[in-house]
Design an enzyme around this catalytic site. Structure first.
Site, mmCIF file in Angstrom:
data_model
loop_
_atom_site.group_PDB
_atom_site.id
_atom_site.type_symbol
_atom_site.label_atom_id
_atom_site.label_comp_id
_atom_site.label_asym_id
_atom_site.label_seq_id
_atom_site.Cartn_x
_atom_site.Cartn_y
_atom_site.Cartn_z
ATOM 1 N N CYS A 158 -4.129 -2.120 -6.030
ATOM 2 C CA CYS A 158 -4.366 -2.371 -7.450
ATOM 3 C C CYS A 158 -3.458 -1.470 -8.268
ATOM 4 C CB CYS A 158 -5.799 -2.137 -7.898
ATOM 5 S SG CYS A 158 -6.972 -3.271 -7.209
ATOM 6 N N ARG A 180 1.483 -3.240 -5.605
ATOM 7 C CA ARG A 180 0.174 -2.660 -5.316
ATOM 8 C C ARG A 180 -0.913 -3.725 -5.155
ATOM 9 N NH1 ARG A 180 0.400 2.804 -6.349
ATOM 10 N NH2 ARG A 180 -1.859 2.932 -6.240
ATOM 11 N N TRP A 210 -5.606 -6.142 -6.079
ATOM 12 C CA TRP A 210 -5.712 -6.423 -4.649
ATOM 13 C C TRP A 210 -7.208 -6.436 -4.379
ATOM 14 C CZ3 TRP A 210 -7.687 -4.247 -0.145
ATOM 15 C CH2 TRP A 210 -7.193 -4.777 1.051
ATOM 16 N N ASN A 266 -8.999 1.072 -10.035
ATOM 17 C CA ASN A 266 -8.411 1.006 -8.692
ATOM 18 C C ASN A 266 -9.298 1.853 -7.789
ATOM 19 O OD1 ASN A 266 -6.751 1.122 -6.415
ATOM 20 N ND2 ASN A 266 -5.420 2.688 -7.290
ATOM 21 N N GLY A 267 -9.741 1.299 -6.656
ATOM 22 C CA GLY A 267 -10.611 2.063 -5.752
ATOM 23 C C GLY A 267 -11.900 1.300 -5.491
ATOM 24 N N GLU A 307 6.546 -1.414 15.780
ATOM 25 C CA GLU A 307 6.984 -1.546 14.383
ATOM 26 C C GLU A 307 7.675 -2.900 14.170
ATOM 27 O OE1 GLU A 307 6.591 -0.415 11.568
ATOM 28 O OE2 GLU A 307 8.355 -1.058 10.439
ATOM 29 N N LYS A 340 6.784 -5.703 11.356
ATOM 30 C CA LYS A 340 7.759 -6.246 10.393
ATOM 31 C C LYS A 340 7.765 -7.768 10.451
ATOM 32 C CE LYS A 340 8.220 -3.771 8.343
ATOM 33 N NZ LYS A 340 7.831 -2.442 8.138
ATOM 34 N N GLU A 354 4.295 -9.326 9.213
ATOM 35 C CA GLU A 354 3.874 -9.183 7.821
ATOM 36 C C GLU A 354 4.705 -9.998 6.851
ATOM 37 O OE1 GLU A 354 3.924 -5.153 6.218
ATOM 38 O OE2 GLU A 354 5.818 -4.709 7.190
ATOM 39 N N HIS A 373 0.749 -5.748 33.311
ATOM 40 C CA HIS A 373 -0.695 -5.481 33.325
ATOM 41 C C HIS A 373 -1.439 -6.424 32.380
ATOM 42 C CE1 HIS A 373 0.084 -2.038 35.821
ATOM 43 N NE2 HIS A 373 1.026 -1.662 34.974
ATOM 44 N N LYS A 383 1.190 -2.474 -0.937
ATOM 45 C CA LYS A 383 2.041 -1.406 -0.431
ATOM 46 C C LYS A 383 1.309 -0.080 -0.325
ATOM 47 C CE LYS A 383 6.540 0.447 -0.383
ATOM 48 N NZ LYS A 383 6.620 0.141 1.058
#
Ligand code: G6P
Length: 591
Positions: A2, A28, A73, A99-100, A469, A473, A476, A492, A586
């Protein structure tokens, strides 16, 4: 998570200012947006689902000298117009953006309902304006009522509020960031992050946890949220420029930031040698060194475990910051926690830092955002100097983080200059690698792979965290199912997933595991996989090979770059916006 942005001051186009500014905080959250403007004594609210970047600023030209805006968000309540911020009282005389998370909102809502308040949304935020309204019955002064309301809120939050009776904006914070931009004789900008007001001012004040502020546009007062005691602030000058925070000629921030790695490795390496030696001593003397971070920064920490082992023969413990809590049993005052974070605001990383501090341990923060909470509250700090990172998918911050971690490992081994030379050389090889032909080559590969549903990536040693990573990438931004594995783990379980022509990326290096990863890749080949080699050396088993310069112990930095480019082009080829992956944000300021 947010974005919040508000302005109050001399200018009479506050609506335009905040809509333009909040567009710079879209990373955000981009589920919905909203604005409250003070106009002729009334609060005008407009909000909707969708992206703030698609909103025409010219629709907000009413004369007004105070406005607050939000980009959401979603946490509590679906993505609907009603759930979008700002939230107001029924009479619309108080508006709040937040925000929160307000953890006790259900209890508060029930109490307020009993007192006759009506709620329209499913959000936790909506209790805040109603609570302020209720407090105003006892303390009519707006700022005092906000303070009393905050005393009843539980959770981590940043709020920005306005009302019709006072000519002020009031903000409070416990956990989520808020920064004030100060424009001399012009007013105050209050935002979740600096890019919102960078074009107006580079002079800032940070609102710390447990503080609130009141401003009428010509002066500002910071106080302790609980006691009301004044908290004096000094002006801090930010070094980031407007150009750094903009897309320039690039179609997307992600590509711009990938290309910036031509210079950002050298910037990360440019550290004060005395400071880095003090840090190496702290690691050497610590009884237990821990690393904690989230997402991509966590993968940098996982790679650091190998850097510290191979370069300095030094053991460190790595965990995802969200999983750090049970580790507190190991922590002593002599322990050291290294936290790594691009934003310097990630909630789980902050929590890990506070846990370590509560045990008396020291904290080293490796961050990109100067002045962020983690940067301000750590005992030792190193900035990676990558400049603002706006794309949700982290690219240049990761390579900068790994460069700093490699430099620390070399310093710990008493070879600071050798480390510096290696990294500067790597930076210069990356500069050469990032040429138009290289990008075209990867774009073609993306065109070939764009219809794939699954993709697997393998690596060993520091290339193992890079395989993880790589999967992040690709997932997402392109939404292709991607998974990374340690090469040796294939047999395995994961090898059961390999079918004829399943694309598998193989991360290689000129290192002690070079032969092993090729034999793992051969096992994939035997099951029909389409092998794409990424590294300094080609091999007959590869169907495709993306050449990467031989960077020795910095190979992880060089190898991840073609994958970042591949992920970018996969997203573009599949018609997705790589800068705004669905469901993500982000800066993750909630736990
Ligand atoms: C989010 C971002 C990632 C980032 C992670 C940690 O998930 O999308 O790119 O790696 O948070 O963020 P930090 O700011 O602490 O590095």
């Amino acid at each position: 998570m947010c974005g919040i942005f508000g302005y109050i001051g001399e200018r009479t186009n506050a609506g335009v200012i905040v809509i333009d500014g909040i567009k710079n905080l879209e990373y955000r959250g981009y589920d919905s947006w909203g604005i409250a403007q003070k106009h002729e004594g009334c609060i005008l609210v407009e909000k909707n689902i969708g992206k703030i970047s698609e909103v025409d600023t010219l629709n907000f030209q009413q004369r007004c000298s105070a406005a607050i805006a939000h980009t959401r968000w979603a946490t509590h309540g679906g993505v609907t117009q009603t759930n979008a911020h700002p939230h107001t009282t029924t009479k619309r005389h108080i508006a709040v953006v937040h925000n929160g998370i307000i953890e006790n909102y259900e209890v508060l809502r029930e109490e307020l309902k009993k007192r006759g308040h009506t709620f329209l949304s499913e959000t936790d935020t909506e209790v805040i304006p109603h609570l302020i309204e209720e407090e105003q019955k006892i303390t009519p002064d707006f700022a005092s009522a906000v303070r009393s309301a905050c005393h009843k809120l539980e959770g981590r939050y940043a709020i920005l509020a306005m009302d019709t009776s006072s000519n002020t904006l009031v903000a409070a914070r416990t956990g989520s960031p808020l920064i004030v931009g100060v424009a001399k004789n012009d007013g105050y900008f209050i935002a979740s992050d600096i890019p919102a007001f960078l074009e107006h001012t580079r002079t800032v004040h940070y609102l710390d946890d447990g503080e609130m502020l009141v401003t009428d546009g010509s002066s500002i007062l910071f106080t302790d949220l609980k006691s009301g005691e004044e908290r004096p602030k000094r002006n801090i000058e930010i070094t980031w420029t407007v150009e750094q925070a903009q897309k320039g000629n690039f179609d997307h921030f992600m590509l711009k930031e990938i290309m910036e790695q031509k210079e950002t490795i050298a910037r990360a390496v440019n550290q004060n040698e005395e400071q880095i030696s003090v840090i190496a001593d702290a690691i050497r003397n610590a009884q237990g060194t821990f690393l904690a971070a989230c997402g991509t920064a966590h993968k940098a920490c996982m790679a650091a475990e190998y850097f510290f082992s191979v370069i300095a023969e030094h053991h460190v413990n790595v965990t995802s910051a969200g999983e750090f809590k049970p580790y507190h049993h190991f922590l002593k005052p002599e322990s050291l926690l290294i936290v790594v974070s691009q934003s310097g605001e990630t909630a789980d990383v902050l929590e890990a830092m506070y846990i370590a501090k509560s045990k008396g341990a020291k904290v080293l923060a490796i961050v990109n955002s100067e002045g962020s909470t983690i940067h301000r509250e750590a005992d030792y700090t190193l900035l990676i100097n990558a400049g603002p990172e706006r794309a949700v998918a982290s690219t240049k911050a990761l390579t900068g983080q790994m460069a700093v971690l490699i430099l620390i490992a070399y310093t710990l081994a008493g070879k600071l200059h050798e480390g510096k030379m290696l990294l500067l050389e790597t930076g210069s090889m990356i500069n050469d690698m990032l040429n138009p032909r290289y990008l075209e080559r990867i774009e073609k590969l993306a065109q070939k792979l764009k219809e794939e549903e699954d993709c697997y990536i393998i690596g060993k040693s520091w290339n193992y965290p890079m395989a993880l990573e790589s999967a992040i990438k690709i997932q997402e931004v392109s939404y292709i199912h991607a998974e990374g594995f340690a090469g040796g783990e294939l047999k395995h379980g994961p090898i059961a997933l390999i079918e004829e022509e399943t694309p598998c990326l193989v991360l290689t290096g000129n290192d002690e595991v070079a032969i092993d990863i090729i034999s793992n890749a051969t096992e994939l080949k035997a099951r029909g996989a389409l092998l794409i080699g990424i590294g300094p050396k080609n091999n007959d088993i590869f169907d495709e090979w993306l050449k990467v310069p031989d960077a020795g112990p910095a190979q992880a930095i060089a190898n991840i770059i073609p994958i970042q480019i591949l992920a970018y082009y996969l997203a573009v080829e599949r018609g997705k916006n790589p800068d705004m992956p669905r469901n993500l944000a982000k800066s993750v300021t909630v736990k």
